[in-house]
Design a protein around this motif. Sequence first.
Motif, PDB file in Angstrom:
ATOM      1  N   LEU A 165      42.564  41.939  32.605  1.00 30.26           N
ATOM      2  CA  LEU A 165      42.629  40.649  31.907  1.00 30.26           C
ATOM      3  C   LEU A 165      41.308  39.899  32.021  1.00 30.26           C
ATOM      4  CD1 LEU A 165      46.189  39.315  32.870  1.00 30.26           C
ATOM      5  CD2 LEU A 165      45.447  40.184  30.642  1.00 30.26           C
ATOM      6  N   PHE A 166      40.743  39.869  33.217  1.00 28.80           N
ATOM      7  CA  PHE A 166      39.460  39.206  33.457  1.00 28.80           C
ATOM      8  C   PHE A 166      38.370  39.836  32.581  1.00 28.80           C
ATOM      9  CE2 PHE A 166      35.446  38.729  35.734  1.00 28.80           C
ATOM     10  CZ  PHE A 166      35.461  37.405  36.150  1.00 28.80           C
ATOM     11  N   ASN A 167      38.412  41.165  32.481  1.00 27.98           N
ATOM     12  CA  ASN A 167      37.391  41.911  31.749  1.00 27.98           C
ATOM     13  C   ASN A 167      37.423  41.636  30.247  1.00 27.98           C
ATOM     14  OD1 ASN A 167      35.190  43.694  31.741  1.00 27.98           O
ATOM     15  ND2 ASN A 167      36.501  45.451  31.279  1.00 27.98           N
ATOM     16  N   LYS A 168      38.525  41.078  29.763  1.00 24.45           N
ATOM     17  CA  LYS A 168      38.588  40.700  28.354  1.00 24.45           C
ATOM     18  C   LYS A 168      37.712  39.486  28.053  1.00 24.45           C
ATOM     19  CE  LYS A 168      43.273  42.396  27.374  1.00 24.45           C
ATOM     20  NZ  LYS A 168      44.662  42.013  26.972  1.00 24.45           N
ATOM     21  N   LYS A 169      37.440  38.692  29.099  1.00 26.68           N
ATOM     22  CA  LYS A 169      36.691  37.447  28.924  1.00 26.68           C
ATOM     23  C   LYS A 169      35.295  37.491  29.542  1.00 26.68           C
ATOM     24  CE  LYS A 169      40.022  35.174  26.876  1.00 26.68           C
ATOM     25  NZ  LYS A 169      39.901  34.678  25.496  1.00 26.68           N
ATOM     26  N   GLU A 170      35.140  38.302  30.575  1.00 26.71           N
ATOM     27  CA  GLU A 170      33.872  38.337  31.311  1.00 26.71           C
ATOM     28  C   GLU A 170      33.383  39.780  31.451  1.00 26.71           C
ATOM     29  OE1 GLU A 170      32.314  35.671  32.475  1.00 26.71           O
ATOM     30  OE2 GLU A 170      33.832  34.080  32.606  1.00 26.71           O
TER      31      GLU A 170
END
Length: 484
Positions: A361-366
């Motif tokens: 999930l984090f990797n979708k934004k950062e």
Amino acid sequence: MKDIYDILIIGGGVVGSAIAREFSRYELKIGVLEKEPDVCCGTSGRNTGMLHAGFTYRHGSLKAQCAIEGNKEFDSVAKELDVPFKRTGKLVIGFTDRDMQSLLKYKKLGELNGVEGLKIIDKSTINKLDPSAGGEFAMYSPASGILNPFEYTIALAENAHQNGVEYYFDSRVIDIAKKNDIFKIKTISKTFYTKWVINSAGLNSDVISEMLGIPGYKLKGFKGEYYVLDKKAGKFMNMPIYPAPNEKGGFGVHATPTVDGNILIGPSSEIVYDFEDYGVTAPIMNKLIAEGKKIFKNLKREYFIRNFSGIRPKLVDKKTGEVQDFVLEMREDVPNVINLVGIESPGLTSALPLARRAVALFNKKEKLIPNKTFNPKRKGILKFSEQDDSVKEKLIKSDSDYGKIICRCENVTKAEIIQAVHNCLGVDSITGIKNRTRAMMGRCQGGYCQTRIAEIIGKEKHKSEKKILYSRSGSYMFVGKVRK
């Protein structure tokens, strides 16, 4: 200039520490805020220690997906983190036609979920697998296993810390605010600043969710009380023995061996509103005995050495009363927050799968940059009692403290206690040492060694006896000396 973290994780239990460990694979400044003095004071250290196979969870649910994934990988995970684990299998026993229908239902569900090797077996086969088990028939689950929940949680936390994650204990969060895309998190001891927040607060995750601007969740606490049986009883049991699940997939009282040779009888299941009430009650203890005898033939009062309780944070539908799936979410209207709510059983089995999903999930934004120095391996404290005589001799020659037994019941040496006192997380409570070494977990429950361990903590950490904690904040062991 404020010290700003990339990620602050609220909650350092098994899931929070798994998340910390998985994010430490990348170049990020990460902190963990834990309200207790150690990572094992709450739900993560108060459970049965089962590696679940995944046959009671709704098909397609996050619980089912993560349980299957976590179960299949755990042999390699246990080796990587140096934690004790046994793939024992499990018997789910039945007595009535209704029980048989339940077993057939969950066998079908398990197979749909991807659980391998489930079989319905008769009484003669039960006796071959585990003569101590009650029941007229059973479902056998060869994929199920047992692990030490203390050591697993500690191992995840230590490995995360070894890879750069900072842990802050006694750091209960009391307020969260956001300004200019930076979160200001106030704890009872200090204020922290971060770009991202991950809520993994377990029993308090609904409260933290509300602080973060995500209202609407309300957890119910389901308290489970347990008996701990002596290792003398453990020699009779080969694997966990559970009763057939009810129509909602819940189990009654079960009997579970530990990786160290004890047996747990429990848990019960009663709704509680005080999430820090870990007391046990006589009526429930009597119920455990009555129900435990049905599933474990060798249950005797002479084997009882301790009792304890844990509280499961269940997310329950307000209208139907049904227990809901795990919540793992990232919302557009509340940016830079990953929210986990209602993480109960099979949370121990699901910790790393949930952590990987949080990273995704984090990797979708950062953009994530791999940490080239990340080391997935962690070495635990060597157990002197498990070594052969030649190794013991070498250890004593290298350090004479290996020749001094502090805990007679579990044969834990002074060298092991000292190593535990100097653990990398900085934990030095009595139960912190207990959970890292098994000292005080034997027949006498610390009657001989507890004060000796307190003395070692005082000497090694240069603490007065009045500053030594038993477990949680304020649980001081001593008020002063009896004699001068």
